[in-house]
Design a protein around this motif. Structure first.
Motif, PDB file in Angstrom:
ATOM      1  N   GLY A 110       0.775  -1.234   0.000  1.00  0.00           N
ATOM      2  CA  GLY A 110       0.000   0.000   0.000  1.00  0.00           C
ATOM      3  C   GLY A 110       0.808   1.287   0.000  1.00  0.00           C
ATOM      4  O   GLY A 110       0.418   2.274  -0.646  1.00  0.00           O
ATOM      5  N   VAL A 111       1.951   1.320   0.708  1.00  0.00           N
ATOM      6  CA  VAL A 111       2.752   2.547   0.729  1.00  0.00           C
ATOM      7  C   VAL A 111       3.265   2.888  -0.674  1.00  0.00           C
ATOM      8  O   VAL A 111       3.381   4.065  -1.038  1.00  0.00           O
ATOM      9  N   LEU A 112       3.549   1.855  -1.463  1.00  0.00           N
ATOM     10  CA  LEU A 112       4.015   2.077  -2.826  1.00  0.00           C
ATOM     11  C   LEU A 112       2.858   2.426  -3.759  1.00  0.00           C
ATOM     12  O   LEU A 112       3.023   3.243  -4.670  1.00  0.00           O
ATOM     13  N   VAL A 113       1.700   1.813  -3.538  1.00  0.00           N
ATOM     14  CA  VAL A 113       0.510   2.147  -4.325  1.00  0.00           C
ATOM     15  C   VAL A 113       0.199   3.631  -4.185  1.00  0.00           C
ATOM     16  O   VAL A 113      -0.070   4.331  -5.172  1.00  0.00           O
ATOM     17  N   ASN A 114       0.243   4.128  -2.959  1.00  0.00           N
ATOM     18  CA  ASN A 114       0.002   5.547  -2.720  1.00  0.00           C
ATOM     19  C   ASN A 114       1.108   6.414  -3.334  1.00  0.00           C
ATOM     20  O   ASN A 114       0.842   7.445  -3.962  1.00  0.00           O
ATOM     21  N   ALA A 115       2.343   5.980  -3.144  1.00  0.00           N
ATOM     22  CA  ALA A 115       3.477   6.769  -3.632  1.00  0.00           C
ATOM     23  C   ALA A 115       3.434   6.958  -5.146  1.00  0.00           C
ATOM     24  O   ALA A 115       3.773   8.037  -5.665  1.00  0.00           O
ATOM     25  N   TRP A 116       2.993   5.922  -5.859  1.00  0.00           N
ATOM     26  CA  TRP A 116       2.917   5.991  -7.324  1.00  0.00           C
ATOM     27  C   TRP A 116       1.649   6.686  -7.805  1.00  0.00           C
ATOM     28  O   TRP A 116       1.473   6.903  -9.005  1.00  0.00           O
ATOM     29  N   GLY A 117       0.752   7.038  -6.890  1.00  0.00           N
ATOM     30  CA  GLY A 117      -0.450   7.769  -7.276  1.00  0.00           C
ATOM     31  C   GLY A 117      -1.622   6.910  -7.662  1.00  0.00           C
ATOM     32  O   GLY A 117      -2.561   7.379  -8.312  1.00  0.00           O
ATOM     33  N   PHE A 118      -1.631   5.624  -7.232  1.00  0.00           N
ATOM     34  CA  PHE A 118      -2.726   4.721  -7.564  1.00  0.00           C
ATOM     35  C   PHE A 118      -3.650   4.438  -6.388  1.00  0.00           C
ATOM     36  O   PHE A 118      -4.590   3.658  -6.512  1.00  0.00           O
ATOM     37  N   GLY A 119      -3.391   5.031  -5.225  1.00  0.00           N
ATOM     38  CA  GLY A 119      -4.191   4.752  -4.040  1.00  0.00           C
ATOM     39  C   GLY A 119      -4.820   5.999  -3.467  1.00  0.00           C
ATOM     40  O   GLY A 119      -4.707   7.091  -4.028  1.00  0.00           O
ATOM     41  N   PRO A 120      -5.476   5.864  -2.322  1.00  0.00           N
ATOM     42  CA  PRO A 120      -6.134   7.007  -1.693  1.00  0.00           C
ATOM     43  C   PRO A 120      -5.169   7.938  -0.968  1.00  0.00           C
ATOM     44  O   PRO A 120      -5.530   9.070  -0.630  1.00  0.00           O
ATOM     45  N   GLY A 121      -3.954   7.494  -0.725  1.00  0.00           N
ATOM     46  CA  GLY A 121      -2.971   8.301  -0.003  1.00  0.00           C
ATOM     47  C   GLY A 121      -2.246   9.276  -0.904  1.00  0.00           C
ATOM     48  O   GLY A 121      -2.485   9.350  -2.116  1.00  0.00           O
ATOM     49  N   ASP A 122      -1.347  10.037  -0.313  1.00  0.00           N
ATOM     50  CA  ASP A 122      -0.619  11.075  -1.043  1.00  0.00           C
ATOM     51  C   ASP A 122       0.415  10.472  -1.992  1.00  0.00           C
ATOM     52  O   ASP A 122       1.161   9.569  -1.626  1.00  0.00           O
ATOM     53  N   LYS A 123       0.437  11.015  -3.198  1.00  0.00           N
ATOM     54  CA  LYS A 123       1.430  10.604  -4.195  1.00  0.00           C
ATOM     55  C   LYS A 123       2.744  11.325  -3.911  1.00  0.00           C
ATOM     56  O   LYS A 123       2.759  12.477  -3.486  1.00  0.00           O
ATOM     57  N   ILE A 124       3.848  10.636  -4.128  1.00  0.00           N
ATOM     58  CA  ILE A 124       5.165  11.245  -3.960  1.00  0.00           C
ATOM     59  C   ILE A 124       5.662  11.703  -5.324  1.00  0.00           C
ATOM     60  O   ILE A 124       5.805  10.901  -6.256  1.00  0.00           O
ATOM     61  N   GLU A 125       5.895  12.996  -5.441  1.00  0.00           N
ATOM     62  CA  GLU A 125       6.405  13.529  -6.704  1.00  0.00           C
ATOM     63  C   GLU A 125       7.892  13.173  -6.861  1.00  0.00           C
ATOM     64  O   GLU A 125       8.627  13.061  -5.887  1.00  0.00           O
ATOM     65  N   ASP A 126       8.304  13.028  -8.104  1.00  0.00           N
ATOM     66  CA  ASP A 126       9.715  12.726  -8.423  1.00  0.00           C
ATOM     67  C   ASP A 126      10.208  11.502  -7.644  1.00  0.00           C
ATOM     68  O   ASP A 126      11.286  11.512  -7.039  1.00  0.00           O
ATOM     69  N   LEU A 127       9.408  10.447  -7.687  1.00  0.00           N
ATOM     70  CA  LEU A 127       9.757   9.220  -6.979  1.00  0.00           C
ATOM     71  C   LEU A 127      10.973   8.579  -7.646  1.00  0.00           C
ATOM     72  O   LEU A 127      10.959   8.259  -8.830  1.00  0.00           O
ATOM     73  N   VAL A 151      -4.415  -6.818  14.383  1.00  0.00           N
ATOM     74  CA  VAL A 151      -3.280  -6.821  13.468  1.00  0.00           C
ATOM     75  C   VAL A 151      -2.033  -6.311  14.181  1.00  0.00           C
ATOM     76  O   VAL A 151      -2.063  -5.291  14.869  1.00  0.00           O
ATOM     77  N   ILE A 152      -0.955  -7.046  14.000  1.00  0.00           N
ATOM     78  CA  ILE A 152       0.333  -6.658  14.560  1.00  0.00           C
ATOM     79  C   ILE A 152       1.263  -6.326  13.392  1.00  0.00           C
ATOM     80  O   ILE A 152       1.465  -7.144  12.495  1.00  0.00           O
ATOM     81  N   LYS A 153       1.809  -5.100  13.412  1.00  0.00           N
ATOM     82  CA  LYS A 153       2.690  -4.652  12.335  1.00  0.00           C
ATOM     83  C   LYS A 153       4.101  -4.421  12.874  1.00  0.00           C
ATOM     84  O   LYS A 153       4.268  -3.839  13.941  1.00  0.00           O
ATOM     85  N   GLN A 154       5.081  -4.888  12.131  1.00  0.00           N
ATOM     86  CA  GLN A 154       6.475  -4.677  12.536  1.00  0.00           C
ATOM     87  C   GLN A 154       6.837  -3.198  12.505  1.00  0.00           C
ATOM     88  O   GLN A 154       7.625  -2.721  13.326  1.00  0.00           O
ATOM     89  N   TYR A 155       6.240  -2.473  11.538  1.00  0.00           N
ATOM     90  CA  TYR A 155       6.448  -1.037  11.427  1.00  0.00           C
ATOM     91  C   TYR A 155       5.088  -0.349  11.348  1.00  0.00           C
ATOM     92  O   TYR A 155       4.213  -0.796  10.593  1.00  0.00           O
ATOM     93  N   PRO A 156       4.891   0.746  12.076  1.00  0.00           N
ATOM     94  CA  PRO A 156       3.608   1.460  12.020  1.00  0.00           C
ATOM     95  C   PRO A 156       3.271   1.948  10.619  1.00  0.00           C
ATOM     96  O   PRO A 156       2.091   2.098  10.273  1.00  0.00           O
ATOM     97  N   GLU A 157       4.282   2.182   9.792  1.00  0.00           N
ATOM     98  CA  GLU A 157       4.064   2.729   8.452  1.00  0.00           C
ATOM     99  C   GLU A 157       3.505   1.706   7.467  1.00  0.00           C
ATOM    100  O   GLU A 157       3.084   2.075   6.357  1.00  0.00           O
ATOM    101  N   ILE A 158       3.486   0.436   7.821  1.00  0.00           N
ATOM    102  CA  ILE A 158       2.967  -0.597   6.912  1.00  0.00           C
ATOM    103  C   ILE A 158       1.512  -0.290   6.582  1.00  0.00           C
ATOM    104  O   ILE A 158       0.702  -0.023   7.460  1.00  0.00           O
ATOM    105  N   TYR A 159       1.204  -0.352   5.303  1.00  0.00           N
ATOM    106  CA  TYR A 159      -0.106   0.071   4.804  1.00  0.00           C
ATOM    107  C   TYR A 159      -0.739  -1.065   3.995  1.00  0.00           C
ATOM    108  O   TYR A 159      -0.222  -1.457   2.954  1.00  0.00           O
TER     109      TYR A 159
END
Length: 331
Positions: A110-127, A151-159
């Motif tokens: 999910g973090v990559l889906v958002n980063a590339w602009g395909f998800g509901p989260g913020d897209k990262i420009e100039d990825l 759900v137990i996540k190793q990192y809070p940022e896991i999406y």
């Protein structure tokens, strides 16, 4: 490239013939797409109301586009969420397919889906590769667990992003609803993903049409196949992509291992099996990341799956591959 024929979206063939069994049809919208349901029987149950209730329940559990859903709360770091049976099943299926495909199917992308602009989260420009490497730290289904409905996540940022299996799962849940009311003959289609059981109004196996992936936006059909208590799902990069400022095309299938949204040599993958639609939905997504050769090898070890693949060969020509156990008929 020359014109070609293949599968991208599976559409229904609508029959006007009538038999003693009454064909009933329900159509509507759900999870950002359309659905069409056909079933035989004289039940007086208000299935439209029940289906609407199921859609709302599943959205509340697994939709990343609803800020108050369980999955959105979990993605935002809420560790107190007690997930329901829907979430548990999707999680379990995802874990199974993740292991079978050696990580080519991974809903923690999910973090990559958002980063590339395909998800509901913020897209990262100039990825770039450096940013992608940083994000890959938060990708990997082995970094999450489900214990006591939490759900137990190793990192809070896991999406989490269950969209690659979500349509198929909703198809299954609706299909099971009919089975609960002893409706043995039905076909549920949501956004092109299908679960079929029993026979149609002609007392023969449900038949579906296969669409040509025309680049000009028109629709035409190549062939048909019958579903014998089977499900089918299709994944493809043909219609879903984003064009960057430099004109480069980035597809919606992201490689969970490299982090890049670039095409493999597969243009589309359709998977058929007697298993749940959620399963074939997940496999179809994984195949897009695997590419042709790896997918063919996988299919050799999974005889329970049938597949039709569209790919680009070394010369840039469009070719198709059908697994030996798949029977199709030309229109």
């Amino acid at each position: 490239m020359r014109k070609y024929v293949g599968i991208l979206v599976v559409l229904l063939l609508i029959s006007c013939n009538k038999t003693e069994d009454t064909l009933k049809v329900i159509k509507g919208n759900a999870i950002g797409t359309t659905f069409s349901i056909r079933y035989l029987g004289g039940s007086s149950v208000d299935f439209e109301f029940k289906i609407d209730s199921l859609i709302k329940a599943i959205n509340k559990s697994t939709s990343t586009y609803i800020p108050t859903s369980d999955i959105s709360k979990i993605n935002n770091g809420d560790t107190t969420v007690v997930v329901d049976a829907y979430f548990e099943e999707v999680f379990a299926k995802s874990e199974k397919i993740y292991k079978e495909t050696n990580g080519d199917f991974d809903p923690t992308i999910g973090v990559l889906v958002n980063a590339w602009g395909f998800g509901p989260g913020d897209k990262i420009e100039d990825l770039d590769s450096l940013k992608i490497k940083e994000l890959l730290k938060f990708v990997g289904f082995e970094k999450v667990a489900l214990k006591d409905q939490k759900v137990i996540k190793q990192y809070p940022e896991i999406y989490f992003d269950f969209n690659a299996i979500g349509k198929g799962f909703l198809v299954d849940v609706v299909g099971r609803l009919f089975e609960q009311y002893n409706i043995q003959n039905y076909l549920v289609e949501i956004g092109g993903e299908i679960r079929a059981r029993g026979v149609n109004e002609k007392n023969s196996a449900w038949r579906i049409a296969i669409e040509n992936p025309n680049f000009d936006g028109t629709r035409s059909f190549a062939s048909t196949l019958q579903l014998h208590n089977e499900s089918i799902a299709t994944s493809g990069n043909y219609r879903k992509y984003r064009t960057a400022k430099d004109g480069k095309k980035y597809v919606h299938t992201i490689n969970a291992k490299t982090g890049f949204a670039t095409e493999s040599n597969l243009l589309s993958a359709s998977v058929i099996s007697k298993s749940d639609c959620a399963d074939v939905d997940g496999y179809a997504t994984a195949f897009m990341a695997m590419g042709l050769e790896k997918t063919q090898s996988f299919l050799q070890n999974h005889a329970e799956l049938k597949a039709f693949l569209i790919y680009v060969d070394a010369n840039g020509d469009i070719k198709t591959y059908a697994s030996p156990n798949l029977e199709m008929k030309a229109i």
